[in-house]
Motif scaffolding. Sequence first.
Motif, PDB file in Angstrom:
ATOM      1  N   ASP A 220     -25.754  42.404 -48.007  1.00  0.00           N
ATOM      2  CA  ASP A 220     -25.397  42.336 -46.593  1.00  0.00           C
ATOM      3  C   ASP A 220     -26.348  43.096 -45.675  1.00  0.00           C
ATOM      4  O   ASP A 220     -26.034  43.354 -44.528  1.00  0.00           O
ATOM      5  CB  ASP A 220     -23.971  42.863 -46.385  1.00  0.00           C
ATOM      6  CG  ASP A 220     -23.825  44.327 -46.796  1.00  0.00           C
ATOM      7  OD1 ASP A 220     -24.784  44.906 -47.349  1.00  0.00           O
ATOM      8  OD2 ASP A 220     -22.749  44.899 -46.557  1.00  0.00           O
ATOM      9  N   SER A 221     -27.538  43.464 -46.196  1.00  0.00           N
ATOM     10  CA  SER A 221     -28.457  44.208 -45.345  1.00  0.00           C
ATOM     11  C   SER A 221     -29.910  43.958 -45.728  1.00  0.00           C
ATOM     12  O   SER A 221     -30.218  43.504 -46.832  1.00  0.00           O
ATOM     13  CB  SER A 221     -28.169  45.711 -45.405  1.00  0.00           C
ATOM     14  OG  SER A 221     -28.554  46.244 -46.657  1.00  0.00           O
ATOM     15  N   VAL A 222     -30.777  44.270 -44.772  1.00  0.00           N
ATOM     16  CA  VAL A 222     -32.227  44.215 -44.970  1.00  0.00           C
ATOM     17  C   VAL A 222     -32.779  45.548 -44.496  1.00  0.00           C
ATOM     18  O   VAL A 222     -32.401  46.035 -43.418  1.00  0.00           O
ATOM     19  CB  VAL A 222     -32.870  43.070 -44.152  1.00  0.00           C
ATOM     20  CG1 VAL A 222     -34.389  43.137 -44.236  1.00  0.00           C
ATOM     21  CG2 VAL A 222     -32.364  41.723 -44.629  1.00  0.00           C
ATOM     22  N   LYS A 223     -33.646  46.151 -45.293  1.00  0.00           N
ATOM     23  CA  LYS A 223     -34.311  47.385 -44.904  1.00  0.00           C
ATOM     24  C   LYS A 223     -35.808  47.123 -44.920  1.00  0.00           C
ATOM     25  O   LYS A 223     -36.338  46.588 -45.888  1.00  0.00           O
ATOM     26  CB  LYS A 223     -33.960  48.527 -45.847  1.00  0.00           C
ATOM     27  CG  LYS A 223     -34.615  49.843 -45.467  1.00  0.00           C
ATOM     28  CD  LYS A 223     -34.168  50.965 -46.386  1.00  0.00           C
ATOM     29  CE  LYS A 223     -33.302  51.887 -45.566  1.00  0.00           C
ATOM     30  NZ  LYS A 223     -32.847  53.048 -46.298  1.00  0.00           N
ATOM     31  N   LEU A 224     -36.494  47.457 -43.829  1.00  0.00           N
ATOM     32  CA  LEU A 224     -37.931  47.279 -43.700  1.00  0.00           C
ATOM     33  C   LEU A 224     -38.582  48.654 -43.671  1.00  0.00           C
ATOM     34  O   LEU A 224     -38.276  49.476 -42.795  1.00  0.00           O
ATOM     35  CB  LEU A 224     -38.248  46.497 -42.422  1.00  0.00           C
ATOM     36  CG  LEU A 224     -39.708  46.250 -42.086  1.00  0.00           C
ATOM     37  CD1 LEU A 224     -40.429  45.521 -43.216  1.00  0.00           C
ATOM     38  CD2 LEU A 224     -39.837  45.466 -40.792  1.00  0.00           C
TER      39      LEU A 224
ATOM     40  N   VAL B 241     -39.746  45.258 -48.169  1.00  0.00           N
ATOM     41  CA  VAL B 241     -38.494  44.721 -47.642  1.00  0.00           C
ATOM     42  C   VAL B 241     -37.478  44.789 -48.769  1.00  0.00           C
ATOM     43  O   VAL B 241     -37.703  44.235 -49.845  1.00  0.00           O
ATOM     44  CB  VAL B 241     -38.661  43.265 -47.164  1.00  0.00           C
ATOM     45  CG1 VAL B 241     -37.356  42.739 -46.585  1.00  0.00           C
ATOM     46  CG2 VAL B 241     -39.795  43.146 -46.156  1.00  0.00           C
ATOM     47  N   LYS B 242     -36.366  45.497 -48.537  1.00  0.00           N
ATOM     48  CA  LYS B 242     -35.288  45.583 -49.522  1.00  0.00           C
ATOM     49  C   LYS B 242     -34.131  44.724 -49.017  1.00  0.00           C
ATOM     50  O   LYS B 242     -33.596  44.962 -47.936  1.00  0.00           O
ATOM     51  CB  LYS B 242     -34.823  47.029 -49.698  1.00  0.00           C
ATOM     52  CG  LYS B 242     -33.688  47.166 -50.694  1.00  0.00           C
ATOM     53  CD  LYS B 242     -33.193  48.602 -50.787  1.00  0.00           C
ATOM     54  CE  LYS B 242     -32.035  48.721 -51.759  1.00  0.00           C
ATOM     55  NZ  LYS B 242     -31.469  50.080 -51.767  1.00  0.00           N
ATOM     56  N   ILE B 243     -33.769  43.712 -49.820  1.00  0.00           N
ATOM     57  CA  ILE B 243     -32.706  42.787 -49.443  1.00  0.00           C
ATOM     58  C   ILE B 243     -31.530  42.998 -50.382  1.00  0.00           C
ATOM     59  O   ILE B 243     -31.684  42.918 -51.605  1.00  0.00           O
ATOM     60  CB  ILE B 243     -33.201  41.328 -49.558  1.00  0.00           C
ATOM     61  CG1 ILE B 243     -34.470  41.123 -48.722  1.00  0.00           C
ATOM     62  CG2 ILE B 243     -32.100  40.350 -49.151  1.00  0.00           C
ATOM     63  CD1 ILE B 243     -35.251  39.889 -49.097  1.00  0.00           C
TER      64      ILE B 243
ATOM     65  N   THR C 165     -28.993  36.329 -41.660  1.00  0.00           N
ATOM     66  CA  THR C 165     -28.771  35.273 -42.638  1.00  0.00           C
ATOM     67  C   THR C 165     -29.611  35.587 -43.866  1.00  0.00           C
ATOM     68  O   THR C 165     -30.822  35.780 -43.757  1.00  0.00           O
ATOM     69  CB  THR C 165     -29.188  33.895 -42.072  1.00  0.00           C
ATOM     70  OG1 THR C 165     -28.482  33.667 -40.859  1.00  0.00           O
ATOM     71  CG2 THR C 165     -28.879  32.789 -43.063  1.00  0.00           C
ATOM     72  N   LEU C 166     -28.960  35.644 -45.024  1.00  0.00           N
ATOM     73  CA  LEU C 166     -29.637  35.924 -46.285  1.00  0.00           C
ATOM     74  C   LEU C 166     -29.344  34.779 -47.246  1.00  0.00           C
ATOM     75  O   LEU C 166     -28.201  34.569 -47.629  1.00  0.00           O
ATOM     76  CB  LEU C 166     -29.133  37.243 -46.882  1.00  0.00           C
ATOM     77  CG  LEU C 166     -29.190  38.478 -45.970  1.00  0.00           C
ATOM     78  CD1 LEU C 166     -28.513  39.659 -46.635  1.00  0.00           C
ATOM     79  CD2 LEU C 166     -30.611  38.810 -45.608  1.00  0.00           C
ATOM     80  N   ALA C 167     -30.368  34.023 -47.599  1.00  0.00           N
ATOM     81  CA  ALA C 167     -30.220  32.902 -48.538  1.00  0.00           C
ATOM     82  C   ALA C 167     -31.307  33.056 -49.592  1.00  0.00           C
ATOM     83  O   ALA C 167     -32.386  32.472 -49.480  1.00  0.00           O
ATOM     84  CB  ALA C 167     -30.337  31.576 -47.809  1.00  0.00           C
ATOM     85  N   VAL C 168     -31.041  33.892 -50.583  1.00  0.00           N
ATOM     86  CA  VAL C 168     -32.038  34.225 -51.589  1.00  0.00           C
ATOM     87  C   VAL C 168     -31.476  33.940 -52.975  1.00  0.00           C
ATOM     88  O   VAL C 168     -30.339  34.284 -53.281  1.00  0.00           O
ATOM     89  CB  VAL C 168     -32.442  35.714 -51.478  1.00  0.00           C
ATOM     90  CG1 VAL C 168     -33.435  36.082 -52.546  1.00  0.00           C
ATOM     91  CG2 VAL C 168     -33.005  36.016 -50.097  1.00  0.00           C
ATOM     92  N   SER C 169     -32.288  33.282 -53.795  1.00  0.00           N
ATOM     93  CA  SER C 169     -31.926  33.010 -55.174  1.00  0.00           C
ATOM     94  C   SER C 169     -33.100  33.415 -56.045  1.00  0.00           C
ATOM     95  O   SER C 169     -34.229  32.935 -55.828  1.00  0.00           O
ATOM     96  CB  SER C 169     -31.616  31.524 -55.337  1.00  0.00           C
ATOM     97  OG  SER C 169     -31.390  31.220 -56.691  1.00  0.00           O
ATOM     98  N   ASN C 170     -32.850  34.283 -57.002  1.00  0.00           N
ATOM     99  CA  ASN C 170     -33.897  34.815 -57.861  1.00  0.00           C
ATOM    100  C   ASN C 170     -34.982  35.459 -57.003  1.00  0.00           C
ATOM    101  O   ASN C 170     -34.712  36.416 -56.311  1.00  0.00           O
ATOM    102  CB  ASN C 170     -34.430  33.742 -58.812  1.00  0.00           C
ATOM    103  CG  ASN C 170     -35.144  34.352 -60.008  1.00  0.00           C
ATOM    104  OD1 ASN C 170     -34.954  35.529 -60.320  1.00  0.00           O
ATOM    105  ND2 ASN C 170     -35.961  33.573 -60.680  1.00  0.00           N
TER     106      ASN C 170
ATOM    107  N   GLY D 108     -31.333  45.179 -60.113  1.00  0.00           N
ATOM    108  CA  GLY D 108     -29.886  45.142 -59.899  1.00  0.00           C
ATOM    109  C   GLY D 108     -29.549  44.009 -58.949  1.00  0.00           C
ATOM    110  O   GLY D 108     -29.991  42.878 -59.131  1.00  0.00           O
ATOM    111  N   THR D 109     -28.798  44.317 -57.900  1.00  0.00           N
ATOM    112  CA  THR D 109     -28.435  43.291 -56.922  1.00  0.00           C
ATOM    113  C   THR D 109     -29.428  43.221 -55.772  1.00  0.00           C
ATOM    114  O   THR D 109     -29.284  42.390 -54.880  1.00  0.00           O
ATOM    115  CB  THR D 109     -27.030  43.558 -56.348  1.00  0.00           C
ATOM    116  OG1 THR D 109     -27.036  44.846 -55.720  1.00  0.00           O
ATOM    117  CG2 THR D 109     -25.981  43.515 -57.447  1.00  0.00           C
ATOM    118  N   ALA D 110     -30.435  44.094 -55.768  1.00  0.00           N
ATOM    119  CA  ALA D 110     -31.406  44.124 -54.672  1.00  0.00           C
ATOM    120  C   ALA D 110     -32.671  43.348 -55.030  1.00  0.00           C
ATOM    121  O   ALA D 110     -33.086  43.302 -56.180  1.00  0.00           O
ATOM    122  CB  ALA D 110     -31.771  45.558 -54.331  1.00  0.00           C
ATOM    123  N   LEU D 111     -33.260  42.725 -54.007  1.00  0.00           N
ATOM    124  CA  LEU D 111     -34.551  42.073 -54.134  1.00  0.00           C
ATOM    125  C   LEU D 111     -35.535  42.860 -53.274  1.00  0.00           C
ATOM    126  O   LEU D 111     -35.270  43.109 -52.098  1.00  0.00           O
ATOM    127  CB  LEU D 111     -34.491  40.617 -53.651  1.00  0.00           C
ATOM    128  CG  LEU D 111     -35.816  39.857 -53.617  1.00  0.00           C
ATOM    129  CD1 LEU D 111     -36.436  39.743 -55.014  1.00  0.00           C
ATOM    130  CD2 LEU D 111     -35.626  38.474 -52.999  1.00  0.00           C
TER     131      LEU D 111
END
Length: 139
Positions: A60-64, A55-57, A103-108, A32-35
């Motif tokens: 607007d959030s990061v979960k470890l 790590v779930k990205i 800061t989240l800068a993730v593509s694919n 879905g929208t999570a990496l």
Amino acid sequence: MSVWSPVKLQIHSVADGENVIQHVVGEALRKGTALYIRYEEEEQQTGSESIRNTVKITGDSVKLIRHGGVESEQTFELGKRLPGFYRSPFTSFALSTDTKELTLAVSNLSGKISFSYDLYVFEEQSGQLSISIEIQEEQ
């Protein structure tokens, strides 16, 4: 069916002025929208049980999440203080994270995330930490 893809990770953490850089291989999965990124933590001592990190990205959030010799969960959202926990064979306690930068800068399956936060244990501030993770999809 979901397929995990191999990735290379560079994890840079700063805690109480101590810099640690790790280079590890892991796996990434877009759901879905999570990496999701997962990797084995480098063993800290011989004979200790390994620790798997997930790590779930999201937008607007990061979960470890850590499983194995240590069980813990921490969530990071800018400007929020969120609850978590830490459990090991020796101790367990509630903790919370107050995220100061995110800061989240993730593509694919590649990119970079970074976050700085105040860590609270039993409602007392116990440290200021910064973590950045560079994710590189292996071809």
